[in-house]
Enzyme design. Structure first.
Site, PDB file in Angstrom:
ATOM      1  N   ASN A  52      30.491   0.234  90.341  1.00 60.32           N
ATOM      2  CA  ASN A  52      29.731  -0.989  90.611  1.00 60.32           C
ATOM      3  C   ASN A  52      29.969  -1.458  92.049  1.00 60.32           C
ATOM      4  OD1 ASN A  52      32.355  -1.694  89.748  1.00 60.32           O
ATOM      5  ND2 ASN A  52      31.705  -3.687  88.976  1.00 60.32           N
ATOM      6  N   GLU A  54      29.226  -4.871  94.109  1.00 57.44           N
ATOM      7  CA  GLU A  54      28.752  -6.258  94.048  1.00 57.44           C
ATOM      8  C   GLU A  54      28.313  -6.751  95.424  1.00 57.44           C
ATOM      9  OE1 GLU A  54      31.807  -8.417  91.931  1.00 57.44           O
ATOM     10  OE2 GLU A  54      31.223  -7.463  90.043  1.00 57.44           O
ATOM     11  N   CYS A  63      25.091  -1.825  89.322  1.00 61.43           N
ATOM     12  CA  CYS A  63      25.968  -1.349  88.249  1.00 61.43           C
ATOM     13  C   CYS A  63      26.372   0.109  88.499  1.00 61.43           C
ATOM     14  CB  CYS A  63      25.258  -1.436  86.907  1.00 61.43           C
ATOM     15  SG  CYS A  63      25.157  -3.106  86.250  1.00 61.43           S
ATOM     16  N   GLU A  65      26.355   2.596  86.433  1.00 58.80           N
ATOM     17  CA  GLU A  65      25.420   3.579  85.866  1.00 58.80           C
ATOM     18  C   GLU A  65      24.275   3.848  86.841  1.00 58.80           C
ATOM     19  OE1 GLU A  65      26.665   0.869  84.489  1.00 58.80           O
ATOM     20  OE2 GLU A  65      26.690   0.974  82.296  1.00 58.80           O
ATOM     21  N   CYS A  96      24.950  -2.442  80.273  1.00 60.20           N
ATOM     22  CA  CYS A  96      24.174  -3.684  80.194  1.00 60.20           C
ATOM     23  C   CYS A  96      22.709  -3.345  79.876  1.00 60.20           C
ATOM     24  CB  CYS A  96      24.273  -4.451  81.507  1.00 60.20           C
ATOM     25  SG  CYS A  96      23.282  -3.754  82.845  1.00 60.20           S
ATOM     26  N   CYS A  99      20.839  -1.379  82.545  1.00 58.55           N
ATOM     27  CA  CYS A  99      21.291   0.017  82.631  1.00 58.55           C
ATOM     28  C   CYS A  99      20.782   0.832  81.447  1.00 58.55           C
ATOM     29  CB  CYS A  99      22.810   0.075  82.706  1.00 58.55           C
ATOM     30  SG  CYS A  99      23.410  -0.426  84.328  1.00 58.55           S
TER      31      CYS A  99
END
Ligand code: THU
Length: 143
Positions: A52, A54, A63, A65, A96, A99
């Site tokens: 990830n 940010e 993310c 993925e 999530c 994803c």
């Protein structure tokens, strides 16, 4: 102890877990302090990883993925046979909602999505379990 899997050999799961854990350590998560790593096994047996990333403008974060899928596509594959995601702390992470849709693009409904925490494997799902009745390429006339 890793669980055995009928269609994913033990050493493949181990390979995905090690790769996702290593990727997780490179995550950039100064806002949530929640590092995530993902590993994708492609149709050529190659493993691609993501972490990830940010951003100070929070919704712009990526993310793990998404990063792993991007690495797979850049390497020339658009089929993911299995995915493993590892989060932070004692509880395993599940992909999530966004994803799940991204995985839907490149995974078969029965593709295994494995979860893990820092310390242990979590439950294993299929993509269809995580995203039932999903919208996908076929809605737009693609195979
Ligand atoms: N995160 C992922 O990387 N993948 C998921 O499927 C769940 C959430 C990241 C996004 C954010 O950087 C951090 O975890 C906390 O939500």
């Amino acid at each position: 102890m890793l669980p055995m899997s009928s269609d994913l050999p033990y050493n493949t799961i181990d390979q995905l877990l090690l790769a996702a854990r290593a990727a997780r350590l490179n995550g950039y998560a100064p806002y949530s302090n929640y590092l995530v790593g993902a590993a994708v096994l492609d149709d050529q047996g190659r493993v691609h990883v993501g972490c990830n990333v940010e951003n100070a403008a929070y919704p712009e974060g990526l993310c793990a993925e998404a990063g792993a899928l991007s690495a797979m596509v850049v390497a020339g594959s658009t089929r993911a046979h299995a995915v493993l995601v590892v989060g932070t702390g004692g509880t395993w992470v599940t992909p999530c909602g966004g994803c799940r849709q991204k995985l839907r693009e490149f995974c078969a409904p029965e593709a295994p999505i494995l979860t893990a925490s820092d310390t242990e494997m979590g439950p294993r799902y299929t993509l269809a379990q995580l995203l039932p009745q999903s919208y996908g390429p076929s809605h737009l006339g693609l195979p």
